[in-house]
Scaffold this motif. Structure first.
Motif, PDB file in Angstrom:
ATOM      1  N   GLY A  64      43.376  25.451 -13.232  1.00 60.91           N
ATOM      2  CA  GLY A  64      44.420  26.438 -13.467  1.00 60.91           C
ATOM      3  C   GLY A  64      44.370  27.604 -12.514  1.00 60.91           C
ATOM      4  N   ASP A  65      43.677  27.432 -11.380  1.00 63.86           N
ATOM      5  CA  ASP A  65      43.548  28.520 -10.404  1.00 63.86           C
ATOM      6  C   ASP A  65      44.764  28.490  -9.465  1.00 63.86           C
ATOM      7  N   VAL A  66      45.908  28.821 -10.031  1.00 70.92           N
ATOM      8  CA  VAL A  66      47.168  28.797  -9.286  1.00 70.92           C
ATOM      9  C   VAL A  66      47.918  30.099  -9.543  1.00 70.92           C
ATOM     10  N   ASP A  67      48.417  30.699  -8.478  1.00 77.93           N
ATOM     11  CA  ASP A  67      49.194  31.936  -8.583  1.00 77.93           C
ATOM     12  C   ASP A  67      50.594  31.656  -8.052  1.00 77.93           C
ATOM     13  N   THR A  68      51.600  31.850  -8.906  1.00 75.27           N
ATOM     14  CA  THR A  68      52.978  31.550  -8.524  1.00 75.27           C
ATOM     15  C   THR A  68      53.806  32.827  -8.440  1.00 75.27           C
ATOM     16  N   THR A  69      54.499  32.994  -7.338  1.00 75.34           N
ATOM     17  CA  THR A  69      55.417  34.113  -7.163  1.00 75.34           C
ATOM     18  C   THR A  69      56.832  33.567  -7.099  1.00 75.34           C
ATOM     19  N   ALA A  70      57.713  34.072  -7.972  1.00 74.32           N
ATOM     20  CA  ALA A  70      59.075  33.548  -8.045  1.00 74.32           C
ATOM     21  C   ALA A  70      60.097  34.592  -7.584  1.00 74.32           C
ATOM     22  N   PHE A 106      79.093  29.625  -2.843  1.00 76.84           N
ATOM     23  CA  PHE A 106      78.053  30.426  -3.492  1.00 76.84           C
ATOM     24  C   PHE A 106      77.010  29.501  -4.121  1.00 76.84           C
ATOM     25  N   ALA A 107      75.790  30.005  -4.261  1.00 79.26           N
ATOM     26  CA  ALA A 107      74.728  29.217  -4.897  1.00 79.26           C
ATOM     27  C   ALA A 107      73.749  30.139  -5.606  1.00 79.26           C
ATOM     28  N   SER A 108      73.157  29.621  -6.676  1.00 81.95           N
ATOM     29  CA  SER A 108      72.081  30.318  -7.372  1.00 81.95           C
ATOM     30  C   SER A 108      70.781  29.588  -7.058  1.00 81.95           C
ATOM     31  N   VAL A 109      69.768  30.340  -6.605  1.00 83.74           N
ATOM     32  CA  VAL A 109      68.511  29.705  -6.211  1.00 83.74           C
ATOM     33  C   VAL A 109      67.325  30.365  -6.901  1.00 83.74           C
ATOM     34  N   SER A 110      66.280  29.571  -7.099  1.00 86.77           N
ATOM     35  CA  SER A 110      65.007  30.068  -7.601  1.00 86.77           C
ATOM     36  C   SER A 110      63.928  29.547  -6.664  1.00 86.77           C
ATOM     37  N   LEU A 111      63.251  30.463  -6.002  1.00 82.32           N
ATOM     38  CA  LEU A 111      62.255  30.110  -4.986  1.00 82.32           C
ATOM     39  C   LEU A 111      60.866  30.453  -5.510  1.00 82.32           C
ATOM     40  N   MET A 112      59.945  29.489  -5.446  1.00 82.91           N
ATOM     41  CA  MET A 112      58.587  29.714  -5.930  1.00 82.91           C
ATOM     42  C   MET A 112      57.572  29.394  -4.840  1.00 82.91           C
ATOM     43  N   SER A 113      56.626  30.302  -4.647  1.00 83.80           N
ATOM     44  CA  SER A 113      55.522  30.090  -3.724  1.00 83.80           C
ATOM     45  C   SER A 113      54.253  29.954  -4.546  1.00 83.80           C
ATOM     46  N   ASN A 114      53.551  28.831  -4.398  1.00 83.09           N
ATOM     47  CA  ASN A 114      52.365  28.536  -5.206  1.00 83.09           C
ATOM     48  C   ASN A 114      51.099  28.601  -4.360  1.00 83.09           C
ATOM     49  N   PHE A 115      50.189  29.498  -4.746  1.00 81.90           N
ATOM     50  CA  PHE A 115      48.908  29.631  -4.065  1.00 81.90           C
ATOM     51  C   PHE A 115      47.819  28.989  -4.915  1.00 81.90           C
ATOM     52  N   VAL A 116      47.127  28.002  -4.356  1.00 82.78           N
ATOM     53  CA  VAL A 116      46.056  27.311  -5.063  1.00 82.78           C
ATOM     54  C   VAL A 116      44.719  27.919  -4.662  1.00 82.78           C
ATOM     55  N   LYS A 172      52.531  23.543   2.343  1.00 78.61           N
ATOM     56  CA  LYS A 172      51.880  24.560   3.154  1.00 78.61           C
ATOM     57  C   LYS A 172      50.403  24.209   3.292  1.00 78.61           C
ATOM     58  N   SER A 173      49.645  25.052   3.976  1.00 82.69           N
ATOM     59  CA  SER A 173      48.231  24.761   4.243  1.00 82.69           C
ATOM     60  C   SER A 173      47.397  24.822   2.966  1.00 82.69           C
ATOM     61  N   ALA A 174      46.264  24.116   2.989  1.00 82.22           N
ATOM     62  CA  ALA A 174      45.256  24.161   1.921  1.00 82.22           C
ATOM     63  C   ALA A 174      45.822  23.836   0.543  1.00 82.22           C
ATOM     64  N   GLY A 175      46.818  22.951   0.500  1.00 76.94           N
ATOM     65  CA  GLY A 175      47.358  22.539  -0.786  1.00 76.94           C
ATOM     66  C   GLY A 175      48.393  23.468  -1.367  1.00 76.94           C
ATOM     67  N   ASN A 176      48.674  24.573  -0.702  1.00 76.61           N
ATOM     68  CA  ASN A 176      49.701  25.479  -1.190  1.00 76.61           C
ATOM     69  C   ASN A 176      51.078  24.863  -0.916  1.00 76.61           C
ATOM     70  N   HIS A 177      52.051  25.211  -1.754  1.00 76.24           N
ATOM     71  CA  HIS A 177      53.376  24.659  -1.541  1.00 76.24           C
ATOM     72  C   HIS A 177      54.427  25.575  -2.141  1.00 76.24           C
ATOM     73  N   GLY A 178      55.649  25.309  -1.788  1.00 84.36           N
ATOM     74  CA  GLY A 178      56.750  26.087  -2.317  1.00 84.36           C
ATOM     75  C   GLY A 178      57.841  25.166  -2.829  1.00 84.36           C
ATOM     76  N   THR A 179      58.577  25.618  -3.835  1.00 85.42           N
ATOM     77  CA  THR A 179      59.708  24.857  -4.347  1.00 85.42           C
ATOM     78  C   THR A 179      60.943  25.747  -4.381  1.00 85.42           C
ATOM     79  N   LEU A 180      62.064  25.143  -4.141  1.00 86.28           N
ATOM     80  CA  LEU A 180      63.344  25.839  -4.164  1.00 86.28           C
ATOM     81  C   LEU A 180      64.292  25.024  -5.028  1.00 86.28           C
ATOM     82  N   THR A 181      64.753  25.598  -6.144  1.00 81.89           N
ATOM     83  CA  THR A 181      65.737  24.909  -6.974  1.00 81.89           C
ATOM     84  C   THR A 181      67.092  25.575  -6.755  1.00 81.89           C
TER      85      THR A 181
END
Length: 220
Positions: A156-162, A138-148, A121-130
């Motif tokens: 350590g200025d990172v905020d993660t929403t899962a 069927f599937a089990s997923v874990s989605l994380m959005s990381n704000f830098v 994503k913009s400005a170094g932000n990114h997301g991961t999906l496992t």
């Protein structure tokens, strides 16, 4: 955020693994549903979504158990098994499975067992999906959005929403809801997932979960 939803179940296999003993009746990650021995096993065998949860649970638990934290994983699994036996309804079991799978999927072993997808994503932000699965649709997923933040990753200025979810993909994309947030997951192919977002999801820095997640190979 968790979304609650085959004939075969892996409860016996998981129980055997938790105790560190082999299960001669296991087939892959499931046991013979003609030989159920508890009400819980009967419920799992009678519900396709629970059967898939059970197979996913067996796989992610086995992976977590092989790490250095294996003893702790085993102890927590025994506690989970003892508690979940009290469930008398599919909804109770589904919620219990989802919570335990999410915990295991975020562990060291769980991350290694899952397939990881990445979106920039913009400005170094990114997301991961496992993703664990799909298993019979069927599937089990874990989605994380990381704000830098302005301090950067080094500070350590990172905020993660899962967001964790169990998805029913048998009829195509699956949508989950949490308050005013709506997320739709679509498996495009083995290497790509599409995540669409609607409503207010309250993610840090105005980031979004939405995007095309590409299979992570260790290189960008």
């Amino acid at each position: 955020m968790r979304a609650l939803g085959g004939p075969a179940s892996a409860v016996a296999c998981v129980a055997a693994l938790a105790l560190g003993i082999p299960n001669p009746s296991a087939r892959a990650a499931s046991f013979d549903c003609h030989r159920t021995s508890s009400a819980m096993e009967s419920l799992v065998c009678g519900d396709a979504a629970l059967g898939a949860r059970d197979e996913i649970m067996a796989k992610v638990y086995a992976a977590a158990r092989r790490t250095e934290a294996g003893k702790s994983v085993e102890a927590k699994q025994r506690t989970w098994l003892a508690t979940v036996q009290a469930c008398k309804a599919v909804s109770c079991l589904a919620e219990a499975y989802d919570a335990r799978i999410a915990e295991l999927q975020r562990s060291e072993g769980g991350v290694m067992a899952a397939t990881t997808f990445f979106t920039e994503k913009s400005a170094g932000n990114h997301g991961t999906l496992t993703v664990m699965g799909p298993v019979r649709g069927f599937a089990s997923v874990s989605l994380m959005s990381n704000f830098v933040g302005v301090g950067g990753i080094e500070a350590g200025d990172v905020d993660t929403t899962a967001t964790d979810a169990f998805l029913d993909l048998r009829n195509g994309p699956a949508t989950i809801f949490s308050r005013r947030c709506r997320l739709t997951f679509e498996r495009l192919d083995a290497n790509r997932w599409k995540v669409a977002q609607a409503g207010r999801c309250d993610l840090a820095g105005g980031t979004v979960h939405a995007g095309i997640c590409v299979r992570w190979t260790g290189h960008r």
